[in-house]
Motif scaffolding. Structure first.
Motif, mmCIF file in Angstrom:
data_model
loop_
_atom_site.group_PDB
_atom_site.id
_atom_site.type_symbol
_atom_site.label_atom_id
_atom_site.label_comp_id
_atom_site.label_asym_id
_atom_site.label_seq_id
_atom_site.Cartn_x
_atom_site.Cartn_y
_atom_site.Cartn_z
ATOM 1 N N ILE A 65 112.544 -31.937 -93.470
ATOM 2 C CA ILE A 65 111.379 -31.083 -93.709
ATOM 3 C C ILE A 65 111.518 -29.831 -92.850
ATOM 4 C CG2 ILE A 65 108.869 -30.922 -93.612
ATOM 5 C CD1 ILE A 65 109.979 -32.986 -95.624
ATOM 6 N N PRO A 66 111.626 -28.640 -93.471
ATOM 7 C CA PRO A 66 111.771 -27.416 -92.681
ATOM 8 C C PRO A 66 110.471 -27.021 -91.974
ATOM 9 C CG PRO A 66 112.588 -27.139 -94.943
ATOM 10 C CD PRO A 66 111.776 -28.388 -94.914
ATOM 11 N N LEU A 67 110.635 -26.533 -90.757
ATOM 12 C CA LEU A 67 109.548 -25.920 -89.997
ATOM 13 C C LEU A 67 110.009 -24.528 -89.566
ATOM 14 C CD1 LEU A 67 108.544 -28.760 -87.489
ATOM 15 C CD2 LEU A 67 107.406 -28.223 -89.645
ATOM 16 N N ASP A 97 105.181 -22.068 -100.166
ATOM 17 C CA ASP A 97 106.140 -22.499 -99.154
ATOM 18 C C ASP A 97 105.571 -22.185 -97.783
ATOM 19 O OD1 ASP A 97 106.651 -19.771 -98.560
ATOM 20 O OD2 ASP A 97 108.294 -19.696 -100.003
ATOM 21 N N ARG A 98 106.361 -22.443 -96.744
ATOM 22 C CA ARG A 98 105.833 -22.320 -95.382
ATOM 23 C C ARG A 98 105.508 -20.890 -94.984
ATOM 24 N NH1 ARG A 98 111.163 -23.127 -95.438
ATOM 25 N NH2 ARG A 98 112.595 -22.065 -94.005
ATOM 26 N N VAL A 117 103.491 -22.608 -85.891
ATOM 27 C CA VAL A 117 104.486 -23.448 -86.561
ATOM 28 C C VAL A 117 103.988 -23.710 -87.976
ATOM 29 C CG1 VAL A 117 105.786 -25.597 -86.531
ATOM 30 C CG2 VAL A 117 105.088 -24.529 -84.363
ATOM 31 N N SER A 118 104.831 -23.432 -88.967
ATOM 32 C CA SER A 118 104.460 -23.618 -90.367
ATOM 33 C C SER A 118 105.409 -24.608 -91.009
ATOM 34 C CB SER A 118 104.516 -22.274 -91.111
ATOM 35 O OG SER A 118 104.038 -22.411 -92.438
ATOM 36 N N VAL A 119 104.858 -25.518 -91.815
ATOM 37 C CA VAL A 119 105.625 -26.629 -92.363
ATOM 38 C C VAL A 119 105.855 -26.451 -93.858
ATOM 39 C CG1 VAL A 119 103.497 -27.996 -92.664
ATOM 40 C CG2 VAL A 119 105.719 -29.142 -92.621
ATOM 41 N N LEU A 132 103.060 -35.854 -99.037
ATOM 42 C CA LEU A 132 102.781 -34.494 -98.574
ATOM 43 C C LEU A 132 102.132 -34.514 -97.191
ATOM 44 C CD1 LEU A 132 102.658 -34.535 -101.858
ATOM 45 C CD2 LEU A 132 101.661 -32.260 -101.593
ATOM 46 N N VAL A 133 101.090 -35.342 -97.036
ATOM 47 C CA VAL A 133 100.403 -35.384 -95.742
ATOM 48 C C VAL A 133 101.283 -36.042 -94.689
ATOM 49 C CG1 VAL A 133 99.167 -37.572 -96.109
ATOM 50 C CG2 VAL A 133 98.166 -35.816 -94.646
ATOM 51 N N ASP A 134 102.104 -37.008 -95.076
ATOM 52 C CA ASP A 134 103.031 -37.616 -94.118
ATOM 53 C C ASP A 134 104.046 -36.594 -93.611
ATOM 54 O OD1 ASP A 134 101.904 -40.130 -94.131
ATOM 55 O OD2 ASP A 134 103.198 -40.885 -95.727
ATOM 56 N N ASP A 135 104.537 -35.730 -94.514
ATOM 57 C CA ASP A 135 105.453 -34.667 -94.086
ATOM 58 C C ASP A 135 104.795 -33.797 -93.023
ATOM 59 O OD1 ASP A 135 107.235 -35.627 -95.962
ATOM 60 O OD2 ASP A 135 107.072 -33.907 -97.315
ATOM 61 N N CYS A 136 103.542 -33.423 -93.289
ATOM 62 C CA CYS A 136 102.821 -32.566 -92.337
ATOM 63 C C CYS A 136 102.600 -33.288 -91.009
ATOM 64 C CB CYS A 136 101.485 -32.126 -92.929
ATOM 65 S SG CYS A 136 101.627 -31.065 -94.384
ATOM 66 N N TYR A 137 102.322 -34.575 -91.068
ATOM 67 C CA TYR A 137 102.107 -35.338 -89.835
ATOM 68 C C TYR A 137 103.383 -35.434 -89.008
ATOM 69 C CZ TYR A 137 100.800 -39.122 -86.678
ATOM 70 O OH TYR A 137 100.548 -39.879 -85.557
ATOM 71 N N GLN A 138 104.533 -35.583 -89.666
ATOM 72 C CA GLN A 138 105.788 -35.626 -88.927
ATOM 73 C C GLN A 138 106.034 -34.304 -88.199
ATOM 74 O OE1 GLN A 138 107.603 -38.444 -88.471
ATOM 75 N NE2 GLN A 138 105.894 -39.356 -89.607
ATOM 76 N N GLY A 139 105.642 -33.194 -88.829
ATOM 77 C CA GLY A 139 105.748 -31.908 -88.153
ATOM 78 C C GLY A 139 104.869 -31.833 -86.930
ATOM 79 N N LEU A 140 103.657 -32.390 -87.028
ATOM 80 C CA LEU A 140 102.742 -32.404 -85.887
ATOM 81 C C LEU A 140 103.326 -33.235 -84.745
ATOM 82 C CD1 LEU A 140 99.933 -31.715 -84.692
ATOM 83 C CD2 LEU A 140 99.091 -33.817 -85.775
#
Length: 323
Positions: A65-67, A97-98, A117-119, A132-140
């Motif tokens: 997942i890109p940040l 996109d981010r 930081v943008s995911v 989708l929300v899991d991806d965002c949580y991994q970024g957090l």
């Protein structure tokens, strides 16, 4: 028959008249929209003193997942306890996109010296359910785990997003609360997409004709995410309006337009936070349609909305010793 609707802000109405509008989305239209040029992010640092670097974090299934990490390039304001704004972009869960709407959080980099930081979470229908929300949580989790490297205080992370990103920010905040980590100082939900049921009065008002985001387009976006799941099978992390318990959330900012699909679900979410004993600030911008300030930042009401968000963030950061 089309229901009566609140009048549009006169300036926004004039600007909107020159914009091509749609009434529905389809797989074919989505494919065309995804081919349109994305945000020219390469031009953004030329207008700001910004350092940008790209990292990837693994999703729960190992997908990278890109940040994008935007940090102040100057040295006189950078400290080990800078605030961080974690940004989730809009696009109805199916596009963007981010770098979408990235000008909004980059204003806070300018003003507060915040690290942004943008995911690039995966999109529906290729990704479904909680992906989708899991991806965002991994970024957090990555932000909290790399706080020293980023120069931020992990207790001063604000999650923020617009439209679909606002809904994902709300879902991430619920997830972090329920899992007990990481700490979130506040959540900023800009015209958030919170309720897959799509049955509110405001949703019905913006049906049956073209618009920036209509009930029919909303149905397409949600169906792309949840597929054939029944209402009782949909996770509140996907559709935060389903959450029975809104206690223990960080202080929250919600804004929406009086003339948009999400008006009622957004105002209801703020009301339920208050009912649970939480703190929420709610703004309903009279005559504003969905995404008005992102589409037309030059409008007077857009400038007011953006300043009001920034003032809220300044109060939040001041209370956390950052201003």
């Amino acid at each position: 028959m089309t229901m009566a609707r609140p009048d549009l802000d006169p300036e926004l109405c004039e600007l909107l008249a020159a914009m091509p509008l749609m009434s529905q989305l389809s797989p074919e239209i989505l494919a065309q929209l995804r081919q349109l040029p994305s945000t020219p992010v390469e031009s953004l640092p030329t207008r700001r003193r910004v350092d940008r670097r790209e990292v990837t974090v693994p999703a729960k299934d190992g997908t990278p997942i890109p940040l994008s990490v935007f940090s102040p390039a100057y040295t006189d304001r950078v400290t080990a306890d800078a605030p961080c704004v974690y940004w989730m972009h809009g696009g109805g869960m199916v596009m963007g996109d981010r770098f979408s709407q990235i000008d909004i959080p980059l204003e806070w980099l300018d003003i507060f010296g915040a690290v942004v930081v943008s995911v690039d979470y995966r999109l529906a229908p290729e990704a479904t359910g909680t992906a989708l929300v899991d991806d965002c949580y991994q970024g957090l989790l990555w932000i909290a785990g790399h706080s020293a490297e980023l120069g931020i205080d992990p207790s001063r992370i604000v999650v923020a997003g617009a439209s679909a990103g606002g809904g994902l920010a709300a879902g991430v905040t619920l997830l972090a609360r329920d899992l007990g980590t990481p700490a979130i100082a506040g959540q900023m939900l800009i015209c958030p997409m919170l309720d897959h049921r799509n049955t509110s009065t405001s949703s019905r008002q913006y049906s049956g004709g073209p618009g920036v985001w209509t009930r029919e387009m909303n149905e397409f976006g949600w169906r792309a995410v949840i597929g054939d799941l029944a209402d009782d099978e949909v996770s509140p992390y996907i559709s935060p309006a389903l959450a029975d318990d809104l206690t223990g959330l960080p202080t929250t900012y919600i804004d929406t337009g009086s003339a948009e699909v999400f008006r009622d679900e957004d105002t209801d979410y703020a009301t339920r936070i208050w009912a649970a004993g939480g703190q929420s600030e709610l703004h309903v911008w009279a005559g504003a349609f969905h995404g008005f300030d992102a589409l037309f930042p030059q409008a007077r009401i857009s400038g007011t909305a953006r300043r009001t968000r920034t003032e809220w963030l300044a109060r939040l950061l001041s209370s956390n010793g950052v201003a």
